[in-house]
Design an enzyme around this catalytic site. Structure first.
Site, PDB file in Angstrom:
ATOM      1  N   GLY A 215      18.335   2.241   9.362  1.00  0.00           N
ATOM      2  CA  GLY A 215      17.025   2.208   9.998  1.00  0.00           C
ATOM      3  C   GLY A 215      16.783   0.897  10.732  1.00  0.00           C
ATOM      4  O   GLY A 215      17.148  -0.179  10.233  1.00  0.00           O
TER       5      GLY A 215
ATOM      6  N   MET B 266      18.651   3.067  -1.333  1.00  0.00           N
ATOM      7  CA  MET B 266      18.381   2.639  -2.712  1.00  0.00           C
ATOM      8  C   MET B 266      17.451   3.631  -3.408  1.00  0.00           C
ATOM      9  O   MET B 266      16.883   3.311  -4.461  1.00  0.00           O
ATOM     10  CB  MET B 266      17.770   1.239  -2.721  1.00  0.00           C
ATOM     11  CG  MET B 266      18.732   0.211  -2.100  1.00  0.00           C
ATOM     12  SD  MET B 266      18.418  -1.479  -2.633  1.00  0.00           S
ATOM     13  CE  MET B 266      16.780  -1.731  -2.022  1.00  0.00           C
TER      14      MET B 266
ATOM     15  N   LYS C 121      14.076  -0.448  10.847  1.00  0.00           N
ATOM     16  CA  LYS C 121      13.183  -1.176   9.935  1.00  0.00           C
ATOM     17  C   LYS C 121      13.831  -2.463   9.421  1.00  0.00           C
ATOM     18  O   LYS C 121      13.176  -3.482   9.277  1.00  0.00           O
ATOM     19  CB  LYS C 121      12.822  -0.235   8.777  1.00  0.00           C
ATOM     20  CG  LYS C 121      12.225  -0.883   7.558  1.00  0.00           C
ATOM     21  CD  LYS C 121      10.744  -1.021   7.727  1.00  0.00           C
ATOM     22  CE  LYS C 121      10.085  -1.836   6.639  1.00  0.00           C
ATOM     23  NZ  LYS C 121      10.726  -1.884   5.363  1.00  0.00           N
TER      24      LYS C 121
ATOM     25  N   GLY D 117      11.142   8.011   6.111  1.00  0.00           N
ATOM     26  CA  GLY D 117      12.048   7.125   6.853  1.00  0.00           C
ATOM     27  C   GLY D 117      13.495   7.426   6.503  1.00  0.00           C
ATOM     28  O   GLY D 117      14.348   7.608   7.381  1.00  0.00           O
ATOM     29  N   HIS D 118      13.779   7.506   5.201  1.00  0.00           N
ATOM     30  CA  HIS D 118      15.126   7.874   4.754  1.00  0.00           C
ATOM     31  C   HIS D 118      15.487   9.274   5.251  1.00  0.00           C
ATOM     32  O   HIS D 118      16.610   9.512   5.699  1.00  0.00           O
ATOM     33  CB  HIS D 118      15.198   7.894   3.221  1.00  0.00           C
ATOM     34  CG  HIS D 118      14.917   6.588   2.548  1.00  0.00           C
ATOM     35  ND1 HIS D 118      13.812   6.395   1.747  1.00  0.00           N
ATOM     36  CD2 HIS D 118      15.594   5.415   2.523  1.00  0.00           C
ATOM     37  CE1 HIS D 118      13.839   5.168   1.251  1.00  0.00           C
ATOM     38  NE2 HIS D 118      14.901   4.545   1.716  1.00  0.00           N
TER      39      HIS D 118
ATOM     40  N   SER E 156       8.000   2.281   3.448  1.00  0.00           N
ATOM     41  CA  SER E 156       8.897   1.480   2.615  1.00  0.00           C
ATOM     42  C   SER E 156       8.678   1.882   1.168  1.00  0.00           C
ATOM     43  O   SER E 156       7.547   2.169   0.765  1.00  0.00           O
ATOM     44  CB  SER E 156       8.569  -0.010   2.785  1.00  0.00           C
ATOM     45  OG  SER E 156       9.150  -0.757   1.733  1.00  0.00           O
TER      46      SER E 156
HETATM   47  P1  AMP Z   1      16.501   1.283   1.468  1.00  0.00           P
HETATM   48  O1  AMP Z   1      16.466   2.434   0.531  1.00  0.00           O
HETATM   49  O2  AMP Z   1      15.220   0.545   1.576  1.00  0.00           O
HETATM   50  O3  AMP Z   1      17.704   0.393   1.260  1.00  0.00           O
HETATM   51  O4  AMP Z   1      16.699   1.906   2.912  1.00  0.00           O
HETATM   52  C1  AMP Z   1      17.809   2.747   3.197  1.00  0.00           C
HETATM   53  C2  AMP Z   1      17.901   2.954   4.684  1.00  0.00           C
HETATM   54  O5  AMP Z   1      16.694   3.559   5.162  1.00  0.00           O
HETATM   55  C3  AMP Z   1      18.061   1.641   5.451  1.00  0.00           C
HETATM   56  O6  AMP Z   1      18.992   1.834   6.516  1.00  0.00           O
HETATM   57  C4  AMP Z   1      16.682   1.388   5.968  1.00  0.00           C
HETATM   58  O7  AMP Z   1      16.660   0.629   7.162  1.00  0.00           O
HETATM   59  C5  AMP Z   1      16.184   2.794   6.232  1.00  0.00           C
HETATM   60  N1  AMP Z   1      14.720   2.826   6.242  1.00  0.00           N
HETATM   61  C6  AMP Z   1      13.870   2.341   5.300  1.00  0.00           C
HETATM   62  N2  AMP Z   1      12.584   2.502   5.686  1.00  0.00           N
HETATM   63  C7  AMP Z   1      12.622   3.079   6.913  1.00  0.00           C
HETATM   64  C8  AMP Z   1      11.620   3.496   7.846  1.00  0.00           C
HETATM   65  N3  AMP Z   1      10.328   3.329   7.609  1.00  0.00           N
HETATM   66  N4  AMP Z   1      12.033   4.037   9.009  1.00  0.00           N
HETATM   67  C9  AMP Z   1      13.357   4.199   9.267  1.00  0.00           C
HETATM   68  N5  AMP Z   1      14.339   3.843   8.425  1.00  0.00           N
HETATM   69  C10 AMP Z   1      13.984   3.284   7.270  1.00  0.00           C
END
Ligand code: AMP
Length: 286
Positions: free
Chosen positions: A146, A29, A148, A35-36, A184
């Site tokens: 992730g 997103m 997470k 993390g990403h 995050s």
């Molecule tokens: P999001 O943008 O929050 O939807 O996250 C996109 C992807 O990045 C998802 O698969 C999350 O699980 C992963 N993700 C977010 N935060 C972390 C983190 N701290 N460590 C590893 N993966 C992460």
């Protein structure tokens, strides 16, 4: 040169070019952090081509959630992704993803029910619907997620099995700050005081992990250990703490049987900001 696709036609054309090459897909997103980027690096290592999607999917936000204030910085995201040698970024508009006559929802019925699903009733159908669309558009060889978001992984694994998606789900470890706070996009909402208190999530997971390693198998005791640490933080309001079966996500009651793994997880509010974290201890890790 990194390609930026904003329409359905453009992402289809990009995918068409890659033909039989292997494709790694990283759905996000945006408002990218390390993390990403770890997911992107893993995808880069394992595939000929890497597609990253940046889309704040309205269907996975509840009516009282933070869709309108979800942080965005497309320019910075594109710069980060270009530095990681991503081949294509798919950043569609809402109109491209959900035109006015859009009608279809993908629903996984069971593993979506507990934990996050119980507090965010339409969240996972938003996730499975958008990820299905991304899988169909990008036809990845591997898709990267992730740890997470532990329940998201369990839900997507179920969906991939049930709908016979021909791809491998790759799960990457949670990337943390030095003090243990899981990275995050939502951490940006925290005040200085809340940020200082937020490592309590990780501390409580560590406490439960230590007890588990010492042989504690009473699930009430394990949950209480997490709750004790979180309850001691004045600015934290616990939404839930869980000690659950890592496959079904059903809450353990009483004693966890020998040979079972465990997923410790939690959601905690700091003001309006809701943080989640977890640790997965698979069977055999004891
Ligand atoms: P999001 O943008 O929050 O939807 O996250 C996109 C992807 O990045 C998802 O698969 C999350 O699980 C992963 N993700 C977010 N935060 C972390 C983190 N701290 N460590 C590893 N993966 C992460």
């Amino acid at each position: 040169m990194m390609k930026i696709a904003q329409t359905i036609d453009a992402i289809r054309a990009a995918r068409e070019e890659y033909g039989l090459e292997s494709v790694g897909l990283v759905p996000t997103m945006g408002y990218l952090h390390e993390g990403h980027l770890e997911l992107v690096r893993r995808a880069r290592k394992e595939n000929d081509r890497v597609i990253v999607t940046i889309y704040v999917n309205p269907k996975q936000f509840g009516p009282s959630e933070d869709l309108s204030r979800y942080p965005r910085d497309m320019e910075h995201d594109l710069e980060l992704l270009s530095n990681e040698n991503v081949d294509t970024v798919f950043a569609p508009s809402d109109e491209a993803m959900y035109p006015a006559d859009y009608q279809t929802t993908v629903i996984v019925t069971q593993v979506t029910q507990p934990l996050e699903g119980a507090r965010r009733p339409t969240h996972f159908e938003g996730v499975t619907t958008v990820v299905t669309k991304l899988f169909n558009l990008c036809r990845p060889t591997r898709a990267y997620f992730g740890q997470k978001d532990a329940q998201q992984v369990a839900v997507l694994r179920q969906m991939v099995r049930d709908l016979n998606f021909n791809l491998e789900i790759v799960v990457c470890p949670t990337v943390r700050e030095k003090d243990g706070l899981a990275l995050s996009s939502r951490n940006k909402y925290l005040t200085a005081e809340q940020r200082a208190a937020a490592p309590a999530l990780h501390q409580s997971l560590r406490a439960a992990t230590v007890l588990w390693a010492q042989g504690e198998r009473n699930s009430d005791t394990l949950r209480a250990a997490m709750l004790d640490i979180l309850s001691a933080v004045p600015s934290a309001r616990v939404d839930y703490v869980s000690a659950a079966n890592p496959t079904t996500l059903q809450e353990y009651s009483d004693t966890v049987a020998a040979g079972q793994g465990i997923l410790f997880s939690m959601a905690v509010f700091f003001g309006q900001t809701r943080l989640i974290d977890n640790v997965l201890l698979p069977p055999g890790a004891e």
